[in-house]
Design an enzyme around this catalytic site. Sequence first.
Site, PDB file in Angstrom:
ATOM      1  N   CYS A 199      52.391  33.925  10.825  1.00  0.00           N
ATOM      2  CA  CYS A 199      53.129  34.418  11.975  1.00  0.00           C
ATOM      3  C   CYS A 199      52.734  33.602  13.202  1.00  0.00           C
ATOM      4  O   CYS A 199      51.565  33.273  13.391  1.00  0.00           O
ATOM      5  CB  CYS A 199      52.822  35.891  12.196  1.00  0.00           C
ATOM      6  SG  CYS A 199      53.817  36.608  13.520  1.00  0.00           S
TER       7      CYS A 199
ATOM      8  N   HIS B 119      43.614  20.626   6.849  1.00  0.00           N
ATOM      9  CA  HIS B 119      44.779  20.681   7.739  1.00  0.00           C
ATOM     10  C   HIS B 119      45.795  21.741   7.316  1.00  0.00           C
ATOM     11  O   HIS B 119      46.953  21.683   7.712  1.00  0.00           O
ATOM     12  CB  HIS B 119      45.458  19.300   7.804  1.00  0.00           C
ATOM     13  CG  HIS B 119      44.573  18.240   8.414  1.00  0.00           C
ATOM     14  ND1 HIS B 119      44.850  16.899   8.327  1.00  0.00           N
ATOM     15  CD2 HIS B 119      43.419  18.337   9.106  1.00  0.00           C
ATOM     16  CE1 HIS B 119      43.895  16.206   8.950  1.00  0.00           C
ATOM     17  NE2 HIS B 119      43.012  17.064   9.416  1.00  0.00           N
TER      18      HIS B 119
END
Length: 327
Positions: A140, A132
């Site tokens: 970004c 995860h």
Amino acid sequence: MTSSSNRPSVVPQQDLESFQDHLNKSTRILALLGAGLSASSGLPTFRGAGGLWRTHDATQLATPGAFSADPGLVWQFYSYRRHMALKAKPNPAHYALAELAKKKETFLTLSQNVDGLSPRANHPEESLKLLHGSLFDVKCSDFFCNYLEKNNYTDPIVPALAIPTSEEDPTTTSALASRELDIADENVPIPELSYKHLPKCPKCKRGLLRPGVVWFGEMLPEKVLDDIEEWIQKENKIDLIMVIGTSAKVYPAAGFVDRARAKGARVAIINMDKNDVPASGLDKRDWFFQGDAARILPEILSNVIGELKETPDAAADADNAVTEASS
Ligand SMILES: [Zn+2]
């Protein structure tokens, strides 16, 4: 720390012996980690019922839609979680697994935790797959930009995300930590933040940075899944899978247990809750070690890893550097 020889065993002797006997013979080993592992480091997980942060259901803040609607609020939530994770420390279970990874070359750990505690316990990077992502990766948010920074422990990541402190605080640096306000509490005011306050991408100079965690509605990281797949397929046999602090009832976590079992793996569950068994249930050859992973793992792995030594926290240096720079 007291010497372990005086410490009472936390698991039944017979299970300990049969597990350690099997561990000794095992080469292909998997571990699957979940939130329960970090619970004894004192981390709130915001999962399941009552997972509220301020007035928000935490799962509602962990989506790409929430970030585009209110990146300031989502960053406040994640900045808080980064801060709490940095205040926590890896526990003996994290260190025990890191040590096992150094002793057994073909041991692969799959973690569902984003708290950075395994990396900070110096778990070798190549044998740790973060399903995860991590609170301490920043990337970004611009679709066309691939900027990613790993292990960014800067807290706060930008000044506007600093945890507010109480007003009667005399601003002596030494006492700051104890006067922090708990912004998980909706009664503590937090500022409204917009684009100009938030961290920007140093590459494209335009996109907002975002936490490098997998949000609801997003795919798990492809490279991570490919690496796991390659490891699973490499040989026809898997000896052991340890399922630690996770119920492994949901996919893909449950799928790893099934696949390991299909390749002959024996399953060892380490969990506080005796009802937390994988979707496929338990088999006669499995082990269920009920209790705190931080106590159980150092004991059941001791025949391979030996006694755990105090190990430096990999974030401590970064943390100190920041404290010094800001004081
Ligand atoms: Zn960018």
